[in-house]
Write an enzyme that holds these catalytic residues in place. Structure first.
Site, mmCIF file in Angstrom:
data_model
loop_
_atom_site.group_PDB
_atom_site.id
_atom_site.type_symbol
_atom_site.label_atom_id
_atom_site.label_comp_id
_atom_site.label_asym_id
_atom_site.label_seq_id
_atom_site.Cartn_x
_atom_site.Cartn_y
_atom_site.Cartn_z
ATOM 1 N N PHE A 282 21.544 -32.390 21.220
ATOM 2 C CA PHE A 282 23.014 -32.332 21.312
ATOM 3 C C PHE A 282 23.478 -32.752 22.712
ATOM 4 O O PHE A 282 24.169 -33.762 22.882
ATOM 5 C CB PHE A 282 23.444 -30.893 20.957
ATOM 6 C CG PHE A 282 24.802 -30.494 21.449
ATOM 7 C CD1 PHE A 282 25.927 -31.245 21.114
ATOM 8 C CD2 PHE A 282 24.959 -29.353 22.226
ATOM 9 C CE1 PHE A 282 27.186 -30.864 21.558
ATOM 10 C CE2 PHE A 282 26.210 -28.963 22.669
ATOM 11 C CZ PHE A 282 27.328 -29.725 22.333
ATOM 12 N N TYR B 229 12.569 -17.844 26.064
ATOM 13 C CA TYR B 229 13.525 -18.835 26.575
ATOM 14 C C TYR B 229 13.913 -18.491 28.012
ATOM 15 O O TYR B 229 13.824 -19.339 28.907
ATOM 16 C CB TYR B 229 14.761 -18.839 25.675
ATOM 17 C CG TYR B 229 15.788 -19.885 26.035
ATOM 18 C CD1 TYR B 229 15.514 -21.245 25.889
ATOM 19 C CD2 TYR B 229 17.058 -19.516 26.481
ATOM 20 C CE1 TYR B 229 16.475 -22.201 26.195
ATOM 21 C CE2 TYR B 229 18.017 -20.468 26.783
ATOM 22 C CZ TYR B 229 17.725 -21.808 26.644
ATOM 23 O OH TYR B 229 18.678 -22.760 26.942
ATOM 24 N N LYS C 209 12.862 -20.672 31.431
ATOM 25 C CA LYS C 209 13.865 -21.309 32.288
ATOM 26 C C LYS C 209 13.807 -20.740 33.710
ATOM 27 O O LYS C 209 14.033 -21.463 34.686
ATOM 28 C CB LYS C 209 15.263 -21.126 31.693
ATOM 29 C CG LYS C 209 15.473 -21.882 30.384
ATOM 30 C CD LYS C 209 15.478 -23.403 30.578
ATOM 31 C CE LYS C 209 15.912 -24.147 29.329
ATOM 32 N NZ LYS C 209 15.899 -25.601 29.491
ATOM 33 N N THR D 19 27.764 -24.205 25.331
ATOM 34 C CA THR D 19 28.418 -25.505 25.196
ATOM 35 C C THR D 19 28.449 -25.901 23.716
ATOM 36 O O THR D 19 27.520 -25.581 22.971
ATOM 37 C CB THR D 19 27.654 -26.548 26.037
ATOM 38 O OG1 THR D 19 27.652 -26.102 27.395
ATOM 39 C CG2 THR D 19 28.308 -27.915 25.983
#
Ligand code: UDP
Length: 320
Positions: free
Chosen positions: A11, A145, A149, A175
């Protein structure tokens, strides 16, 4: 510039690649289609300066020729995805980041890591400035996750300090926009798809948890400015407009004119109660702030999902 963008079929990666191509840069897109799609590459193939490599960046790869920038956007980003493929998520965030930094070092290229507001976990400081160290459960279901990160950020700083690589750390907040998969599983795509199909709108928990939603065009502008800046410290790029999940559902129902009912599902483990970016750094150092308000962004996103559903795009994807 000649740029390598991992996750280019995703995306955000595909929007970013398209923007850099439109700005006249050469883009090598890389993706393994784990959560990305071939359709997202179509608009990029219209540019002569676009090349594509199908590869899993958690495995090493040597890129021949000149590279001026490496932007690492490959990763599952929706909780339903990273709960389903936690080990791949950890690998692309850790080994993938290491491989990308190796490419940047070998080519003398600038490096940008797509990090996340999830590094703040379930935050106890609100809104979240970049100086906040976060409140993450490393052994919870979201740990794959969040910690990948956080490791990616630490690895980026190590390459910056130890090898002098010119690095950027981007912290992305929720987003949304066209090119999300109907079954992406995140709240905006779920609610729009459910509303358009007349399916129940799935509110997890009491719906009083908050998120701050950034329209993709604003996000991309912020990323491009950060990439072209000289800021080595993390920068939040997100829209500070904060909404409860219930408020988001109301906006979506309103804008789609849907008759869908709200339905309650259990709140997922470690679901952050609040989230809102403090964007003072982006405002002051990049002259950036988002321009598209939530209602307007939802309005711009609906036609994309209408087309996708009409083409047989499938249903929303819920946790559990
Ligand atoms: N959420 C929801 N219904 C859904 C999907 C998500 O109520 O169908 C909630 C979720 O519990 C969270 C928020 O919406 O509080 C945002 O979830 P998302 O998966 O978009 O991303 P997150 O911000 O949690 O990473």
């Amino acid at each position: 510039m000649k740029l390598l963008i991992t996750g280019a079929a995703g995306f955000l990666g595909s929007h970013l690649a398209e923007r850099f191509l439109s700005d006249g840069h050469h883009v090598i897109g890389l993706d393994n289609f784990s959560t990305g799609s071939r359709e997202n590459l179509e608009p990029l193939r219209a540019f002569d300066e676009f090349e594509f490599i199908q590869h899993d960046i958690s495995k090493p790869i040597y890129i021949l020729g000149e590279i001026d920038g490496v932007l690492h956007f490959a990763s599952p980003a929706s909780p339903v995805d990273y709960l389903e493929i936690p080990i791949q998520t950890l690998k692309v965030g850790s080994l993938g980041t290491h491989n990308c930094l190796g490419i940047a070092l070998a080519h003398g290229a600038r490096f940008l890591i797509a990090s996340t507001s999830e590094v703040y976990g379930d935050p106890q400081v609100h809104p979240q400035p970049e100086s906040y160290w976060g409140h993450v459960n490393p052994v919870g279901v979201r740990g794959c996750y969040d910690e990948a990160k956080r490791f990616a950020e630490a690895m980026t700083m190590a390459y910056h300090r130890h090898h002098g690589v010119d690095t950027r750390i981007l912290r992305i907040f929720n987003t949304y926009g066209p090119r999300m998969r109907p079954g992406d599983g995140r709240v905006v795509s779920n609610f729009i798809v459910q509303a358009l199909r007349g399916d129940p709108i799935t509110i997890y928990g009491d719906g009083e948890q908050t998120r701050s939603f950034c329209y993709v065009e604003d996000e991309v502008e912020g990323i491009v400015r950060l990439f072209h800046s000289d800021l080595n410290q993390p920068v939040n790029i997100g829209n500070p407009g904060e909404f409860t999940i219930r408020e988001l559902a109301e906006v979506v129902i309103d804008e789609t004119g849907s008759k869908s009912e709200l339905t309650s599902l259990p709140l997922p483990q470690d679901d952050p109660k609040v989230r809102q970016p403090d964007i003072r750094v982006a405002r002051e150092k990049l002259g950036w702030e988002p321009k598209v308000a939530l209602r307007e962004g939802i309005r711009r996103t609906i036609p994309y999902f209408e087309r996708t559903i009409a083409a047989g795009g499938g249903a929303a994807r819920v946790l559990g």
